[in-house]
Scaffold this active site. Structure first.
Site, PDB file in Angstrom:
ATOM      1  CE  LYS A 189     -17.395  42.017 110.182  1.00 27.62           C
ATOM      2  NZ  LYS A 189     -18.188  41.624 111.216  1.00 27.62           N
ATOM      3  CB  ALA A 249     -20.415  47.663 113.292  1.00 24.19           C
ATOM      4  N   GLY A 250     -22.883  49.147 114.507  1.00 29.25           N
ATOM      5  CA  GLY A 250     -23.388  49.898 114.403  1.00 29.25           C
ATOM      6  C   GLY A 250     -24.651  50.806 114.666  1.00 29.25           C
ATOM      7  CB  SER A 286     -26.694  43.635 118.005  1.00 33.70           C
ATOM      8  OG  SER A 286     -25.116  43.238 118.524  1.00 33.70           O
TER       9      SER A 286
END
Lengths: 66, 270
Positions: free
Chosen positions: B111, B198-199, B221
């Protein structure tokens, strides 16, 4: 001899190989990678790669990450 | 309908709708990052519940790395490891990190992440494309974390990246997909898999990514820092499956006015 390992000034005995360093520093990790002066040292070359005075080494291991 | 009654339909979807990156086939379209995980027990529960088959890990100085047992947990879960180049700021750093990761993990999959600064963690487009070209030339299977710019996405695909992974919003922000139009445009513009990376903050963000046409979602996350990571892992799994099915099923067009679902024909005069 004086070298730098993971950013720290370190004393190693003359003739130390990358394999010796990994054995001493790997902390139980088997998936370890080593950079010597900005280049990858392939695992197969660890036993014959002797560390020289002034070398900068990075000994890396897996950690959590996105 | 009970879960067991649904199982044949889900099995049929898995069999007929595989997720393929660089000729490797996966049944799960959820990629999980390990960053921010509070404990190894939580990690194992989240990985197993999410159904993920591809999990990202990082490389750090051995003194700062997590204990070797994290890898034992991931090995036990039977997932494939995807090393990242998190924290790299230049193409040179990212290429060296990818080569070190190839040595450590024995995989040429990476990645690729090249960030512009530590405040936004946004990708540095110039360094990213340079690193992608170098790594593809060196035989790597590159999954490139990128901005939601459709043109940059196309340039990365043209450079030979195996997957393009646009952000929905900055890493760890939980702000969801700030520009859905760009994600849809990027998806249309490339032939390789697109992974929303992401996000993601919550399940609806993951479902939206799939509805926009993304082939998979990568998140960390949103699960690892949730109050109940295992439950959120299940929510994400179902959101990704639901979003994918909705995409394949074809949503109805949006209309300005209502369109009755019950016919007016035969309406009694009361």
């Amino acid at each position: 001899m004086q070298v730098t390992v993971n950013g720290e000034d370190t004393q190693l005995t003359a003739g130390t190989t990358v394999a010796d360093l990994v054995a001493a520093r790997s902390g139980g990790h088997d998936r370890v990678a080593v950079a010597l002066n900005g280049d990858v040292v392939p695992r197969s070359s660890w036993p014959e790669t002797r560390i020289s005075p002034g070398d900068a080494l990075e000994v890396l291991a897996p950690t959590a990450g996105g | 309908m009970s879960t067991s009654e649904l199982a044949p339909a889900l099995a049929r979807e898995e069999a007929t709708d595989p997720f393929v990156i660089a000729r490797e086939t996966f049944t799960s379209r959820l990629l999980l990052g390990t960053g921010g995980v509070p404990s190894l027990e939580t990690l194992e529960a989240a990985v197993r519940t999410s159904g993920t088959q591809l999990v990202t890990v990082a490389l750090r100085r051995v003194e700062a790395s997590t204990s070797a047992s994290m890898l034992k947990v991931l090995d036990r879960c039977g997932v494939r490891l995807l090393p990242n180049t998190a924290g790299c700021r230049t193409a040179r750093e990212a290429v060296l990190t990818a080569r070190l990761a190839r040595e450590a993990f024995g995989t040429s999959w990476v990645k690729l992440e090249v960030i512009g600064d530590e405040h936004t963690l946004l990708p540095d487009a110039v360094e990213l494309l340079d690193a992608a070209e170098q790594l593809v030339a060196d035989g790597f299977t590159v999954l490139a974390y990128t901005t939601d710019d459709p043109i940059l996405g196309r340039r990365l695909a043209d450079a030979g990246c195996a997957a393009v992974m646009p952000l929905g919003s900055p890493i760890g922000s939980g702000l969801g997909i700030r520009n859905p139009h760009n994600i849809a445009l990027l998806r249309e513009g490339v032939d390789v898999p697109v992974v929303l990376d992401a996000g993601i903050g919550t399940a609806s963000d993951a479902a939206l990514a799939m509805e926009l046409g993304c082939d998979a979602v990568l998140l960390a996350s949103a699960v690892t820092r949730a109050r109940d990571p295992e439950r959120m892992a299940l929510a994400m799994r179902q959101a990704v499956e639901g979003g994918r099915l909705a995409r394949l099923a074809g949503r109805i067009p949006r209309r300005w006015h209502a369109e009755a679902s019950t016919s007016f024909e035969g309406l009694p005069a009361l």
